[in-house]
Enzyme design. Structure first.
Site, PDB file in Angstrom:
ATOM      1  N   LEU A  35       0.694  -1.172   0.015  1.00  0.00           N
ATOM      2  CA  LEU A  35      -0.075   0.059   0.080  1.00  0.00           C
ATOM      3  C   LEU A  35       0.764   1.210  -0.047  1.00  0.00           C
ATOM      4  O   LEU A  35       1.884   1.282   0.637  1.00  0.00           O
ATOM      5  CB  LEU A  35      -0.979  -0.075   1.325  1.00  0.00           C
ATOM      6  N   HIS A  39      -3.518   4.235  -2.489  1.00  0.00           N
ATOM      7  CA  HIS A  39      -4.681   3.369  -1.795  1.00  0.00           C
ATOM      8  C   HIS A  39      -5.028   3.950  -0.783  1.00  0.00           C
ATOM      9  O   HIS A  39      -6.182   4.107  -0.478  1.00  0.00           O
ATOM     10  CB  HIS A  39      -3.825   2.139  -1.403  1.00  0.00           C
ATOM     11  N   GLN A  63      -5.013 -12.049 -12.996  1.00  0.00           N
ATOM     12  CA  GLN A  63      -5.073 -11.251 -13.673  1.00  0.00           C
ATOM     13  C   GLN A  63      -3.405 -10.778 -14.286  1.00  0.00           C
ATOM     14  O   GLN A  63      -3.395  -9.796 -14.637  1.00  0.00           O
ATOM     15  CB  GLN A  63      -5.477  -9.673 -13.102  1.00  0.00           C
ATOM     16  N   ARG A 189       4.393  -1.084  -8.181  1.00  0.00           N
ATOM     17  CA  ARG A 189       5.448  -1.341  -8.828  1.00  0.00           C
ATOM     18  C   ARG A 189       6.653  -0.300  -8.960  1.00  0.00           C
ATOM     19  O   ARG A 189       7.942  -0.833  -9.583  1.00  0.00           O
ATOM     20  CB  ARG A 189       4.996  -1.634 -10.352  1.00  0.00           C
TER      21      ARG A 189
END
Ligand code: AMP
Length: 284
Positions: A35, A39, A63, A189
């Site tokens: 997070l 978020h 996904q 990321r």
């Protein structure tokens, strides 16, 4: 109040049904964890509009493509719990992959057409995984409201379409992109980026702001705007373009002559890390 952590579907369902029975409005924020402020901005929006806030942390295997970063995706669970606890989150749903996908599951939810646009073109099956897991989470938690980030603009459009098409009784709230002070859109990321790559990654935002500034000065031809954007992006040798598109924010179809709202969306590899960013064009 202490945050309740639910690891099973049954625990989670019981907790949210109990809240509903007490007449509470349940706001839900789905995440994959690791997070950051992006978020947390969704959590704060949920707090402001709901009586009970539920967050999920689930790195959804369906996904991710076979060559993507599922195994190495960051999972700092303890730290995430602390952050959510500090925000006053009531319920955390953190199931295992086996809990969410018991053996033998063969049912999918797919938003046809939209799922093949933007990231869906380069990440085959990605949005089918997203819509399937979000449908499952919606059925388990039965929220009144669900909060998503504009950072994933195509995802937001696809979820809105799904909720409309399948009559989910849920209000979808889309919250603005949260950026680092240097302009980089926050993403779990970003943790993969070296300091040099972080600097190179700023070109995504520069590409978008170049397009925004030409648009503000009157340019209405998409092809020319995209060309100009690509030129900016090409200045960073470590960055490889995946796509740069100007599309309708609802149906994600390319727009050639710009009039009202248009979404500029970009995806690029910085080293081996794939990043996305976008902005909505406005005549200022
Ligand atoms: P993720 O954990 O990456 O699946 O993201 C969970 C939710 O947070 C999604 O609705 C994202 O769009 C949203 N989100 C991620 N990054 C940001 C950001 N920088 N600003 C706003 N929302 C974000």
């Amino acid at each position: 109040m202490h945050m309740k952590i639910c690891k099973t579907v049954e625990q989670m369902r019981l907790a949210s049904r109990t809240a509903h029975r007490a007449g509470k409005r349940v706001g839900f924020v789905p995440t994959m964890g690791a997070l950051h402020e992006g978020h947390l901005s969704l959590v704060r929006a949920a707090k402001a509009r709901s009586d009970v806030v539920a967050v999920s942390i689930f790195v959804n295997p369906t996904q991710f493509g076979p060559k993507e970063d599922l195994a190495k995706y960051p999972r700092p669970f303890e730290r995430d719990c602390e952050l959510l606890e500090n925000e006053g989150v009531d319920l955390l749903f953190a199931p295992s992959a086996e809990e969410m996908y018991p053996k033998g599951a063969v049912t999918w939810v797919e938003v046809e057409g939209l799922s093949q646009k933007l990231c869906g073109r380069s990440r085959l099956g990605h949005f089918r995984g997203v819509t399937t897991v979000v449908s499952k989470l919606f059925h388990i938690i039965e929220p009144d409201l669900a909060f998503f980030g504009q950072k994933d603009a195509a995802q937001a459009a696809i979820i809105r379409r799904m909720v409309h098409d399948l009559n989910f009784p849920i209000e979808i709230v889309v919250c603005p992109i949260v950026r680092e002070p240097d302009g980089l859109a926050m993403s779990s990321r970003n943790a993969y980026l070296s300091p040099q790559e972080h600097k190179s990654a700023l070109v995504l935002h520069r590409t978008l702001t170049e397009i925004q500034s030409l648009f503000a000065h009157g340019e209405r031809n998409s092809a020319r705007l995209i060309e100009a954007g690509k030129k900016v992006l090409a200045q960073e040798p470590g960055v490889r373009l995946d796509y740069l598109g100007i599309v309708d924010p609802d149906c994600l179809e390319p727009i050639t002559d710009l009039q009202d709202q248009a979404l500029v969306a970009v995806a690029a590899f910085v080293g081996s890390t794939r990043l996305i960013d976008n902005l909505v064009l406005r005549a200022i």
